[in-house]
Design an enzyme around this catalytic site. Sequence first.
Site, mmCIF file in Angstrom:
data_model
loop_
_atom_site.group_PDB
_atom_site.id
_atom_site.type_symbol
_atom_site.label_atom_id
_atom_site.label_comp_id
_atom_site.label_asym_id
_atom_site.label_seq_id
_atom_site.Cartn_x
_atom_site.Cartn_y
_atom_site.Cartn_z
ATOM 1 N N ASN A 9 -7.298 -2.121 -8.077
ATOM 2 C CA ASN A 9 -5.863 -2.092 -8.379
ATOM 3 C C ASN A 9 -5.594 -3.271 -9.310
ATOM 4 O O ASN A 9 -5.580 -4.418 -8.871
ATOM 5 C CB ASN A 9 -5.070 -2.224 -7.066
ATOM 6 C CG ASN A 9 -3.575 -2.344 -7.314
ATOM 7 O OD1 ASN A 9 -3.098 -2.155 -8.438
ATOM 8 N ND2 ASN A 9 -2.832 -2.662 -6.268
ATOM 9 N N LYS A 11 -2.929 -4.020 -10.756
ATOM 10 C CA LYS A 11 -1.543 -4.520 -10.640
ATOM 11 C C LYS A 11 -0.948 -4.709 -12.040
ATOM 12 O O LYS A 11 -1.308 -3.962 -12.949
ATOM 13 C CB LYS A 11 -1.504 -5.800 -9.785
ATOM 14 C CG LYS A 11 -2.187 -5.577 -8.418
ATOM 15 C CD LYS A 11 -1.933 -6.648 -7.394
ATOM 16 C CE LYS A 11 -2.642 -6.280 -6.092
ATOM 17 N NZ LYS A 11 -2.423 -7.241 -5.022
ATOM 18 N N HIS A 96 2.243 0.637 -1.729
ATOM 19 C CA HIS A 96 1.648 -0.709 -1.719
ATOM 20 C C HIS A 96 2.685 -1.697 -1.182
ATOM 21 O O HIS A 96 3.883 -1.568 -1.455
ATOM 22 C CB HIS A 96 1.209 -1.098 -3.137
ATOM 23 C CG HIS A 96 0.324 -2.304 -3.134
ATOM 24 N ND1 HIS A 96 0.833 -3.575 -2.996
ATOM 25 C CD2 HIS A 96 -1.023 -2.436 -3.209
ATOM 26 C CE1 HIS A 96 -0.188 -4.442 -2.992
ATOM 27 N NE2 HIS A 96 -1.312 -3.771 -3.120
ATOM 28 N N GLU A 98 3.485 -4.527 -2.097
ATOM 29 C CA GLU A 98 4.302 -5.170 -3.137
ATOM 30 C C GLU A 98 5.467 -4.260 -3.543
ATOM 31 O O GLU A 98 6.549 -4.749 -3.867
ATOM 32 C CB GLU A 98 3.417 -5.537 -4.345
ATOM 33 C CG GLU A 98 2.493 -6.711 -4.000
ATOM 34 C CD GLU A 98 1.171 -6.732 -4.729
ATOM 35 O OE1 GLU A 98 1.007 -6.015 -5.735
ATOM 36 O OE2 GLU A 98 0.257 -7.454 -4.265
ATOM 37 N N GLU A 168 -3.990 -2.339 4.288
ATOM 38 C CA GLU A 168 -3.927 -3.620 3.588
ATOM 39 C C GLU A 168 -3.006 -4.562 4.359
ATOM 40 O O GLU A 168 -1.776 -4.511 4.188
ATOM 41 C CB GLU A 168 -3.369 -3.429 2.170
ATOM 42 C CG GLU A 168 -4.224 -2.565 1.287
ATOM 43 C CD GLU A 168 -4.046 -2.933 -0.189
ATOM 44 O OE1 GLU A 168 -5.063 -3.126 -0.862
ATOM 45 O OE2 GLU A 168 -2.897 -3.052 -0.655
ATOM 46 N N GLY A 174 -4.201 -11.208 -1.725
ATOM 47 C CA GLY A 174 -4.103 -12.287 -2.705
ATOM 48 C C GLY A 174 -4.107 -13.674 -2.083
ATOM 49 O O GLY A 174 -3.786 -14.661 -2.745
ATOM 50 N N SER A 214 -8.084 -9.370 -0.172
ATOM 51 C CA SER A 214 -9.088 -10.413 -0.443
ATOM 52 C C SER A 214 -10.518 -9.921 -0.232
ATOM 53 O O SER A 214 -11.383 -10.678 0.222
ATOM 54 C CB SER A 214 -8.809 -11.667 0.391
ATOM 55 O OG SER A 214 -7.543 -12.205 0.055
HETATM 56 P P1 13P Z 1 -6.449 -8.783 -3.427
HETATM 57 O O1 13P Z 1 -7.820 -8.116 -3.416
HETATM 58 O O2 13P Z 1 -6.189 -9.558 -4.674
HETATM 59 O O3 13P Z 1 -6.189 -9.521 -2.170
HETATM 60 O O4 13P Z 1 -5.387 -7.566 -3.467
HETATM 61 C C1 13P Z 1 -5.525 -6.526 -2.589
HETATM 62 C C2 13P Z 1 -4.574 -5.447 -2.994
HETATM 63 O O5 13P Z 1 -3.372 -5.617 -2.899
HETATM 64 C C3 13P Z 1 -5.131 -4.211 -3.514
HETATM 65 O O6 13P Z 1 -4.169 -3.223 -3.625
#
Ligand code: 13P
Length: 253
Positions: A9, A11, A96, A98, A168, A174, A214
């Site tokens: 992803n 982003k 997601h 976010e 997740e 992150g 992560s």
């Molecule tokens: P990270 O791998 O940067 O923690 O992000 C995970 C994520 O949100 C994948 O959709």
Amino acid sequence: MRKKIVAGNWKMNLGYEEGVSLFSEIVNMVRDEKKGDQQAVICAPFIHLNSLVQLGNSIVAIGAQNCHQNESGAYTGEISAKMISSVGAEYVIVGHSERRQYFSEDNQLLAAKTVVALENGLTPIFCIGETLDERNNGSYFDVLKTQLEEGIFNVSTGQFSKLVIAYEPVWAIGTGLTATSEQAQEVHAFIRQQIAAKYDAAVAENTTILYGGSCNPKNAADLFAQPDIDGGLIGGASLKSRDFVDIVKTFNS
Ligand code: 13P
């Protein structure tokens, strides 16, 4: 046998040339690694989708990171599932954390997005996950159950069999704080039980459930060795070709 998937992803990262160049590197590196029941996917910003499909979607499948809940119409600035499908992309991330957090997307809206994605031939990667507070106060199973029930348990068995789920934990995204493989396995087994209770054991057995948060080349092997973890949804590490491909390769080692 359920499909093993490692999905990146990206982003809101990478300009057009940067995306093309990273994807070309990934395709060249994954070409020799691909195995039968395993799929690498890159979920890119909309501006990249068409070019990435042309560059190599037979080797690495392409997905979007969001879609609108309606088929088409006067929704300035939005992108429909049909448009995503029209460029040859096959996946779309729905729900997601976010999007839930910064764009106030709730389970009802995400249920509508899931249906429109499925109706347009896309595979939704439906994300669920608890916050740190919810983990610490012990309510996380209830939170996850509600996200499943309100978000995706309204679709038919036929439609459900086309879905992918990603667990997740919000506190792991992150942050460098990965769920331990035991914590992740516990939740993945719980998700599978919920699917078996709602649909049946065969549907549950065939559902691909990814871990995200992560995930990196160092911890992927441990996570993917768990019986109910079928791959990963990778954020930061998917922006580096070597790291992403090392995670993909985890299934081969
Ligand atoms: P990270 O791998 O940067 O923690 O992000 C995970 C994520 O949100 C994948 O959709």
